[in-house]
Scaffold this motif. Structure first.
Motif, mmCIF file in Angstrom:
data_model
loop_
_atom_site.group_PDB
_atom_site.id
_atom_site.type_symbol
_atom_site.label_atom_id
_atom_site.label_comp_id
_atom_site.label_asym_id
_atom_site.label_seq_id
_atom_site.Cartn_x
_atom_site.Cartn_y
_atom_site.Cartn_z
ATOM 1 N N VAL A 178 32.320 42.231 20.088
ATOM 2 C CA VAL A 178 32.965 42.233 21.406
ATOM 3 C C VAL A 178 31.974 41.790 22.481
ATOM 4 C CG1 VAL A 178 34.040 43.681 23.167
ATOM 5 C CG2 VAL A 178 34.683 43.945 20.759
ATOM 6 N N LEU A 179 30.718 42.216 22.370
ATOM 7 C CA LEU A 179 29.699 41.782 23.328
ATOM 8 C C LEU A 179 29.583 40.260 23.333
ATOM 9 C CD1 LEU A 179 27.374 42.712 25.265
ATOM 10 C CD2 LEU A 179 25.861 42.530 23.272
ATOM 11 N N VAL A 180 29.496 39.677 22.138
ATOM 12 C CA VAL A 180 29.398 38.223 22.009
ATOM 13 C C VAL A 180 30.657 37.539 22.524
ATOM 14 C CG1 VAL A 180 29.415 36.376 20.272
ATOM 15 C CG2 VAL A 180 27.708 38.188 20.149
ATOM 16 N N ASP A 181 31.783 38.212 22.402
ATOM 17 C CA ASP A 181 33.075 37.627 22.749
ATOM 18 C C ASP A 181 33.443 37.856 24.213
ATOM 19 O OD1 ASP A 181 34.928 35.971 21.658
ATOM 20 O OD2 ASP A 181 36.122 37.524 20.701
ATOM 21 N N SER A 182 32.474 38.205 25.039
ATOM 22 C CA SER A 182 32.750 38.523 26.445
ATOM 23 C C SER A 182 31.707 37.863 27.344
ATOM 24 C CB SER A 182 32.743 40.041 26.658
ATOM 25 O OG SER A 182 33.612 40.694 25.766
ATOM 26 N N PRO A 183 31.851 36.568 27.633
ATOM 27 C CA PRO A 183 30.871 35.889 28.480
ATOM 28 C C PRO A 183 30.794 36.505 29.866
ATOM 29 C CG PRO A 183 32.844 34.563 28.232
ATOM 30 C CD PRO A 183 32.974 35.700 27.279
ATOM 31 N N VAL A 184 29.672 36.274 30.526
ATOM 32 C CA VAL A 184 29.405 36.827 31.850
ATOM 33 C C VAL A 184 29.112 35.682 32.812
ATOM 34 C CG1 VAL A 184 27.837 38.262 33.220
ATOM 35 C CG2 VAL A 184 28.530 38.996 30.915
ATOM 36 N N LEU A 185 29.706 35.748 33.995
ATOM 37 C CA LEU A 185 29.434 34.776 35.054
ATOM 38 C C LEU A 185 29.119 35.535 36.328
ATOM 39 C CD1 LEU A 185 29.369 31.877 36.226
ATOM 40 C CD2 LEU A 185 31.844 32.082 36.607
ATOM 41 N N MET A 186 27.980 35.230 36.929
ATOM 42 C CA MET A 186 27.594 35.786 38.224
ATOM 43 C C MET A 186 27.302 34.648 39.184
ATOM 44 S SD MET A 186 25.075 38.966 37.139
ATOM 45 C CE MET A 186 24.092 38.022 35.969
ATOM 46 N N GLY A 187 27.699 34.813 40.434
ATOM 47 C CA GLY A 187 27.454 33.788 41.430
ATOM 48 C C GLY A 187 28.382 33.959 42.610
ATOM 49 N N ASN A 188 28.513 32.890 43.384
ATOM 50 C CA ASN A 188 29.451 32.879 44.514
ATOM 51 C C ASN A 188 30.836 32.584 43.944
ATOM 52 O OD1 ASN A 188 30.767 32.698 46.947
ATOM 53 N ND2 ASN A 188 29.874 30.715 47.510
ATOM 54 N N LEU A 189 31.595 33.635 43.656
ATOM 55 C CA LEU A 189 32.850 33.511 42.923
ATOM 56 C C LEU A 189 34.044 33.764 43.834
ATOM 57 C CD1 LEU A 189 31.877 35.562 39.721
ATOM 58 C CD2 LEU A 189 31.417 33.150 40.216
ATOM 59 N N ASP A 190 35.071 32.963 43.645
ATOM 60 C CA ASP A 190 36.367 33.165 44.301
ATOM 61 C C ASP A 190 37.298 33.743 43.235
ATOM 62 O OD1 ASP A 190 38.771 33.078 45.632
ATOM 63 O OD2 ASP A 190 38.805 30.890 45.887
ATOM 64 N N ILE A 191 37.616 35.031 43.351
ATOM 65 C CA ILE A 191 38.397 35.723 42.321
ATOM 66 C C ILE A 191 39.812 35.960 42.828
ATOM 67 C CG2 ILE A 191 38.559 37.769 40.856
ATOM 68 C CD1 ILE A 191 35.539 38.089 41.104
ATOM 69 N N ARG A 192 40.778 35.361 42.139
ATOM 70 C CA ARG A 192 42.193 35.493 42.490
ATOM 71 C C ARG A 192 42.907 36.215 41.355
ATOM 72 N NH1 ARG A 192 43.550 31.592 46.671
ATOM 73 N NH2 ARG A 192 41.552 30.844 47.486
ATOM 74 N N GLU A 193 43.973 36.935 41.674
ATOM 75 C CA GLU A 193 44.601 37.788 40.672
ATOM 76 C C GLU A 193 46.118 37.662 40.697
ATOM 77 O OE1 GLU A 193 41.253 41.395 40.679
ATOM 78 O OE2 GLU A 193 43.231 41.737 41.601
ATOM 79 N N PHE A 194 46.713 37.879 39.538
ATOM 80 C CA PHE A 194 48.164 38.022 39.436
ATOM 81 C C PHE A 194 48.453 38.943 38.250
ATOM 82 C CE2 PHE A 194 47.186 34.242 36.875
ATOM 83 C CZ PHE A 194 47.863 34.491 35.691
ATOM 84 N N THR A 195 49.653 39.479 38.225
ATOM 85 C CA THR A 195 50.081 40.359 37.140
ATOM 86 C C THR A 195 51.176 39.672 36.342
ATOM 87 O OG1 THR A 195 49.549 42.338 38.415
ATOM 88 C CG2 THR A 195 51.050 42.610 36.550
ATOM 89 N N ALA A 196 51.063 39.716 35.034
ATOM 90 C CA ALA A 196 52.085 39.153 34.136
ATOM 91 C C ALA A 196 52.138 40.016 32.898
ATOM 92 C CB ALA A 196 51.747 37.713 33.764
ATOM 93 N N GLY A 197 53.353 40.330 32.450
ATOM 94 C CA GLY A 197 53.511 41.176 31.274
ATOM 95 C C GLY A 197 52.909 42.555 31.441
ATOM 96 N N GLY A 198 52.783 43.012 32.681
ATOM 97 C CA GLY A 198 52.199 44.313 32.948
ATOM 98 C C GLY A 198 50.681 44.337 32.915
ATOM 99 N N ALA A 199 50.032 43.185 32.727
ATOM 100 C CA ALA A 199 48.575 43.114 32.637
ATOM 101 C C ALA A 199 48.000 42.342 33.825
ATOM 102 C CB ALA A 199 48.146 42.455 31.334
ATOM 103 N N LEU A 200 46.762 42.676 34.176
ATOM 104 C CA LEU A 200 46.071 41.995 35.270
ATOM 105 C C LEU A 200 45.422 40.715 34.748
ATOM 106 C CD1 LEU A 200 44.939 42.009 38.210
ATOM 107 C CD2 LEU A 200 42.952 43.256 37.290
#
Length: 584
Positions: A178-200
């Motif tokens: 799971v650690l390997v399967d979860s990349p990480v990105l840090m920086g000046n990020l624009d994070i937008r969100e929506f909900t579908a199927g009850g999940a974020l």
């Protein structure tokens, strides 16, 4: 029985060892301009006089040996009592003599300057990595939970599919996979969100996509909703799209509940380039079912030390192409004819590869870890062949079951059949047979394990689509590929095993100087060749290494064929019903 017992004891010992260890990582980057992560790995509850620590040789989802250990430097191992002795015992494994210590600290630095979906990068603008690039693992302890502590620079945000843990900028993983399967990105990020199927769902934008960000997020949402409609409830609580937009590059890599995608943000105002970007989004999102849940047994838990072979990447990459385009149409990003146009393009790419005649989709999957030097002659892409097989299989299932079953049903059954363990022996045909209550063995033998042409002219018409192999032109062809060197020289880049060029003795690397005693013009070479008639002879003067030679080739007839897919203008009621069942 005596020969089996040691292996059983070893498995038990590894399981106990894995359960006992504690592992944490600290990821620092005090000088990002050096593109070097400074890693600290704390290992507790160590038992025995030595422990082996390794770096993966590859990253799951990218089926190439990368040997991440090559970028490790300044490795040290310590306990509370001082420095520990260590040695490398193979290309990727460090053996540390613990001296009886139960807690050890490993420090090392990793160079990372590859901003690709399968890579890792560190600059003063961002820190991005897959754990396979920078996080070592304890051999025999892949099931051990771990924590990951990050140090984002001032003003940076962090995005990852990992779950937060106690402490600021700290995340947790239940095991190394799971650690390997979860990349990480840090920086000046624009994070937008929506909900579908009850999940974020989080759409994380980094860089400069020259496109309306609200509209882009809406299109991603359309794709997600279309795939959830096909596959059912999401197998996650949160999904993260890590979208990076430098001025170059393209590609994506799937993960358990996230994806990393790199695209040239400046190309997005062009609709075709934007659609192809969304295709990558759609492809990687569908992977959360197809390969992350639906998989052959050998694709997880992973062996990170060597190639992991399967004959079914035509399913797990090819069918993902099938659903990537299909869900864009079902979600309203493409209309039906636009969808067929992109299927048609893939079909033409497949039909123009000579390798399809000698390498099956299954064999192509098996061969993915190495590339043949004469790939144009022998290789075929399992992405492309698998895509077209997926379309054909879907139509054939619908035909045999009078529309009662489809490839959607196959994929949903496959999720249930492969839950946890994966399916054995690369036997995907068994899942198709069970879904359709019909024997598809001959279909698989002919088109998956064999190289027979798919019966597309029979499959498409009942669904209100015409199929035609159209001859655009008949040209004269010398039987080789070439490219220009400067204004006057032409270099042969490929001579197929069959054809007039090989019969005449031409070779790859030959540099053509003149023809029939006259100098060549690289820019007009092909127009000049095509102005001649099949059966005519051309005598070339050429250099082969330091030798000046003369070769005469007899031009052959070559048909330029385009495979066309078009909606029927006036479909019957049966065609309308079948098409709606397929494309709605």
């Amino acid at each position: 029985m005596l020969r089996v017992l040691p292996a059983v004891l070893l498995v038990v010992a590894l399981a106990l060892h894995s359960h006992a260890l504690t592992i944490s990582y600290d990821v620092a980057h005090p000088r990002p301009e050096n593109h070097t992560y400074e890693m600290t790995m704390e290992v507790g509850e160590v038992q025995g006089g030595s422990i082996d620590i390794a770096m993966p040789a590859w990253t799951p989802g990218y089926y190439k040996i990368q040997n991440h250990a090559k970028n490790v430097r300044d490795f040290t191992a310590k306990s509370a009592a001082g420095d520990l002795k260590w040695e490398m015992i193979d290309k990727q494994t460090w053996r540390i003599q613990t001296g009886g210590a139960t807690s050890i600290t490993l420090r090392y630095r990793v160079y990372a300057h590859q901003l690709t979906a399968t890579g890792a990068d560190l600059t003063d603008e961002h820190a991005y990595f897959h754990a396979s690039w920078i996080c070592m693992y304890a051999v025999g302890a892949l099931r051990t939970p771990s924590t990951l502590h990050l140090h984002p620079l001032p003003g940076w945000k962090t995005a990852t599919g990992l779950e937060p843990a106690a402490g600021e900028n700290t995340y947790t993983a239940p095991d190394y996979d799971v650690l390997v399967d979860s990349p990480v990105l840090m920086g000046n990020l624009d994070i937008r969100e929506f909900t579908a199927g009850g999940a974020l769902h989080q759409v994380v934008l980094h860089g400069n996509p020259v496109y309306d960000r609200v509209a882009m997020t809406k299109d991603v949402e359309k794709i997600v909703n279309a795939q959830l409609t096909s596959m059912g409830a999401p197998p996650y609580k949160r999904y993260v799209f890590l979208l990076m937009f430098p001025r170059w590059g393209s590609g994506g890599l799937e993960h358990l509940n996230s994806t990393t995608i790199v695209a040239n943000g400046e190309e997005l105002p062009n609709r075709d380039r934007y659609i192809r970007f969304l295709f990558v989004v759609s492809h990687e999102f569908f992977h959360l079912w197809n390969v992350k849940r639906i998989r052959p047994a050998q694709l997880g838990p992973f062996d990170y030390t060597k190639e992991v072979m399967t004959r079914n990447l035509w399913v797990h990459e090819g069918f993902t192409n099938t659903y990537a385009w299909l869900s864009m149409q079902r979600g309203g990003v493409l209309n039906r004819q636009e969808y067929l146009n992109y299927v048609q393009e893939e079909l033409n790419n497949l039909m123009r590869r000579d390798g399809r005649k000698r390498t099956s989709a299954a064999a192509s999957s098996w061969r993915t870890w190495y590339d043949a030097d004469d790939g144009d002659d022998v290789e075929v892409s399992y992405y492309t062949s698998g895509h077209i097989i997926g379309v054909a299989l879907d139509l054939e299932i619908r035909r045999r079951t009078a529309g009662a079953k489809s490839l959607d049903d196959v994929m949903k059954l496959a999720v249930e059949k492969t839950r946890g363990a994966g399916y054995a022996n690369d036997d995907f045909c068994a899942i198709v047979n069970e879904t359709a209550a019909s024997d598809f063995s001959e279909f698989f033998e002919r088109y998956v394990y064999g190289t027979k042409e798919l019966p597309l002219a029979e499959l498409f018409p009942p669904f209100g689509v015409t199929y035609e192999a159209h001859v655009d032109a008949v040209e004269s062809d010398p039987g080789f590929d070439c490219w220009g060197i400067g204004e006057d020289l032409v270099k042969i880049t490929r001579v197929p095993e069959e054809g007039p060029a090989v019969d005449a003795g031409f070779d790859e690397g030959d540099v053509l100087l003149s023809a029939e005693g006259k100098r060549l013009r690289a820019g007009t070479f092909w127009a000049w060749v095509h102005s001649k008639k099949p059966g005519e002879k051309i005598t070339f003067q050429l250099f082969r290494g330091e030798r000046l030679l003369e070769k005469t080739v007899t031009l052959r007839e070559k048909k330029k064929i385009t495979h066309l897919l078009k909606l029927v203008e006036k479909p019957t009621e049966d065609q309308k019903k079948a098409q709606d069942g397929w494309l709605k």
